[in-house]
Design a protein around this motif. Structure first.
Motif, short mmCIF file in Angstrom:
data_model
loop_
_atom_site.label_atom_id
_atom_site.label_comp_id
_atom_site.label_asym_id
_atom_site.label_seq_id
_atom_site.Cartn_x
_atom_site.Cartn_y
_atom_site.Cartn_z
N ARG A 181 0.83 -1.22 0.00
CA ARG A 181 0.00 0.00 0.00
C ARG A 181 0.86 1.26 0.00
NH1 ARG A 181 -3.15 -3.46 2.69
NH2 ARG A 181 -2.27 -3.03 4.73
N ALA A 182 1.93 1.26 0.76
CA ALA A 182 2.81 2.42 0.81
C ALA A 182 3.49 2.64 -0.55
CB ALA A 182 3.87 2.23 1.90
N TYR A 183 3.76 1.56 -1.24
CA TYR A 183 4.43 1.64 -2.54
C TYR A 183 3.46 1.98 -3.67
CZ TYR A 183 6.61 -0.06 -6.83
OH TYR A 183 7.09 -0.16 -8.10
N SER A 184 2.35 1.28 -3.74
CA SER A 184 1.51 1.34 -4.93
C SER A 184 0.79 2.67 -5.12
CB SER A 184 0.49 0.19 -4.94
OG SER A 184 -0.44 0.34 -3.90
N ASP A 185 0.39 3.35 -4.06
CA ASP A 185 -0.31 4.62 -4.24
C ASP A 185 0.58 5.64 -4.95
OD1 ASP A 185 -2.66 3.75 -3.12
OD2 ASP A 185 -2.24 4.59 -1.13
N ARG A 186 1.82 5.76 -4.52
CA ARG A 186 2.75 6.71 -5.15
C ARG A 186 3.09 6.27 -6.57
NH1 ARG A 186 8.81 7.54 -4.35
NH2 ARG A 186 9.14 9.57 -5.28
N TRP A 187 3.30 4.97 -6.76
CA TRP A 187 3.64 4.46 -8.09
C TRP A 187 2.49 4.70 -9.07
CZ3 TRP A 187 2.26 1.27 -12.01
CH2 TRP A 187 3.26 0.93 -12.93
N LYS A 188 1.26 4.45 -8.63
CA LYS A 188 0.10 4.67 -9.51
C LYS A 188 -0.05 6.14 -9.88
CE LYS A 188 -2.76 2.28 -6.91
NZ LYS A 188 -3.97 1.66 -6.37
N LEU A 189 0.19 7.03 -8.93
CA LEU A 189 0.11 8.46 -9.22
C LEU A 189 1.07 8.83 -10.34
CD1 LEU A 189 -0.64 11.46 -8.55
CD2 LEU A 189 1.36 11.42 -7.05
N TRP A 190 2.32 8.43 -10.21
CA TRP A 190 3.30 8.78 -11.23
C TRP A 190 3.05 8.05 -12.54
CZ3 TRP A 190 5.61 13.10 -11.19
CH2 TRP A 190 5.85 13.73 -9.98
N ASN A 191 2.49 6.87 -12.49
CA ASN A 191 2.13 6.16 -13.71
C ASN A 191 1.02 6.91 -14.46
OD1 ASN A 191 2.66 3.79 -15.34
ND2 ASN A 191 0.56 3.21 -14.86
N GLU A 192 0.07 7.46 -13.72
CA GLU A 192 -1.00 8.25 -14.35
C GLU A 192 -0.43 9.54 -14.94
OE1 GLU A 192 -4.01 8.74 -11.37
OE2 GLU A 192 -4.45 6.59 -11.33
N VAL A 193 0.50 10.17 -14.26
CA VAL A 193 1.14 11.37 -14.81
C VAL A 193 1.86 11.03 -16.12
CG1 VAL A 193 2.97 13.10 -14.42
CG2 VAL A 193 1.37 12.52 -12.58
N ARG A 194 2.55 9.89 -16.14
CA ARG A 194 3.23 9.45 -17.38
C ARG A 194 2.22 9.21 -18.49
NH1 ARG A 194 6.86 4.46 -16.78
NH2 ARG A 194 4.95 3.65 -15.89
N ALA A 195 1.11 8.57 -18.17
CA ALA A 195 0.10 8.28 -19.19
C ALA A 195 -0.51 9.56 -19.76
CB ALA A 195 -1.00 7.40 -18.59
N ILE A 196 -0.81 10.51 -18.90
CA ILE A 196 -1.36 11.79 -19.36
C ILE A 196 -0.34 12.53 -20.23
CG2 ILE A 196 -2.11 14.08 -18.59
CD1 ILE A 196 -3.39 12.57 -16.14
N GLY A 197 0.91 12.52 -19.80
CA GLY A 197 1.96 13.16 -20.59
C GLY A 197 2.15 12.50 -21.95
N SER A 198 2.09 11.18 -21.98
CA SER A 198 2.22 10.46 -23.25
C SER A 198 1.04 10.77 -24.17
CB SER A 198 2.29 8.95 -23.00
OG SER A 198 3.46 8.63 -22.29
N GLY A 199 -0.15 10.82 -23.61
CA GLY A 199 -1.33 11.16 -24.41
C GLY A 199 -1.24 12.56 -24.97
N ALA A 200 -0.77 13.49 -24.15
CA ALA A 200 -0.62 14.87 -24.62
C ALA A 200 0.43 14.96 -25.73
CB ALA A 200 -0.24 15.78 -23.45
N ALA A 201 1.51 14.21 -25.59
CA ALA A 201 2.54 14.21 -26.63
C ALA A 201 2.00 13.63 -27.94
CB ALA A 201 3.76 13.42 -26.16
N LEU A 202 1.24 12.56 -27.84
CA LEU A 202 0.64 11.96 -29.03
C LEU A 202 -0.34 12.91 -29.69
CD1 LEU A 202 0.25 9.55 -30.92
CD2 LEU A 202 -1.47 8.69 -29.31
N ALA A 203 -1.18 13.56 -28.89
CA ALA A 203 -2.14 14.52 -29.43
C ALA A 203 -1.41 15.68 -30.10
CB ALA A 203 -3.05 15.04 -28.32
N SER A 204 -0.35 16.17 -29.48
CA SER A 204 0.42 17.27 -30.07
C SER A 204 1.05 16.85 -31.40
CB SER A 204 1.53 17.73 -29.12
OG SER A 204 0.97 18.28 -27.96
N ALA A 205 1.57 15.64 -31.46
CA ALA A 205 2.17 15.15 -32.70
C ALA A 205 1.09 15.03 -33.79
CB ALA A 205 2.85 13.81 -32.47
N GLY A 206 -0.08 14.53 -33.43
CA GLY A 206 -1.16 14.40 -34.39
C GLY A 206 -1.64 15.75 -34.89
#
Length: 75
Positions: A32-57
């Protein structure tokens, strides 16, 4: 990629180095101590990747790189 190497990889390495406790309650606490922080940063990475893809498109579409071929009629 920066967030992966700066945040998630060090977190994964720290988790691997953590001794696995014998009791399930302690293991759950570690997870629990590990996964909450990891999931937060994983979501930030996913949003950033989506924004990069949208910008490229958008960039490709606005530059004319995504032209559709002319329609041909079938006689």
């Amino acid at each position: 990629m920066f967030l992966t190497f700066a945040v998630n990889v060090p977190m994964n390495e720290a988790l691997v180095a953590t001794a696995v406790p014998d009791d399930i309650a302690s293991a759950g606490d570690i997870w629990r101590a590990y996964s909450d922080r990891w999931k937060l940063w994983n979501e930030v990475r996913a949003i950033g990747s989506g924004a990069a893809l949208a910008s490229a498109g958008i960039g490709a579409a606005s530059s004319g790189m995504l032209r559709l071929p002319p329609h041909s009629s079938i006689a």
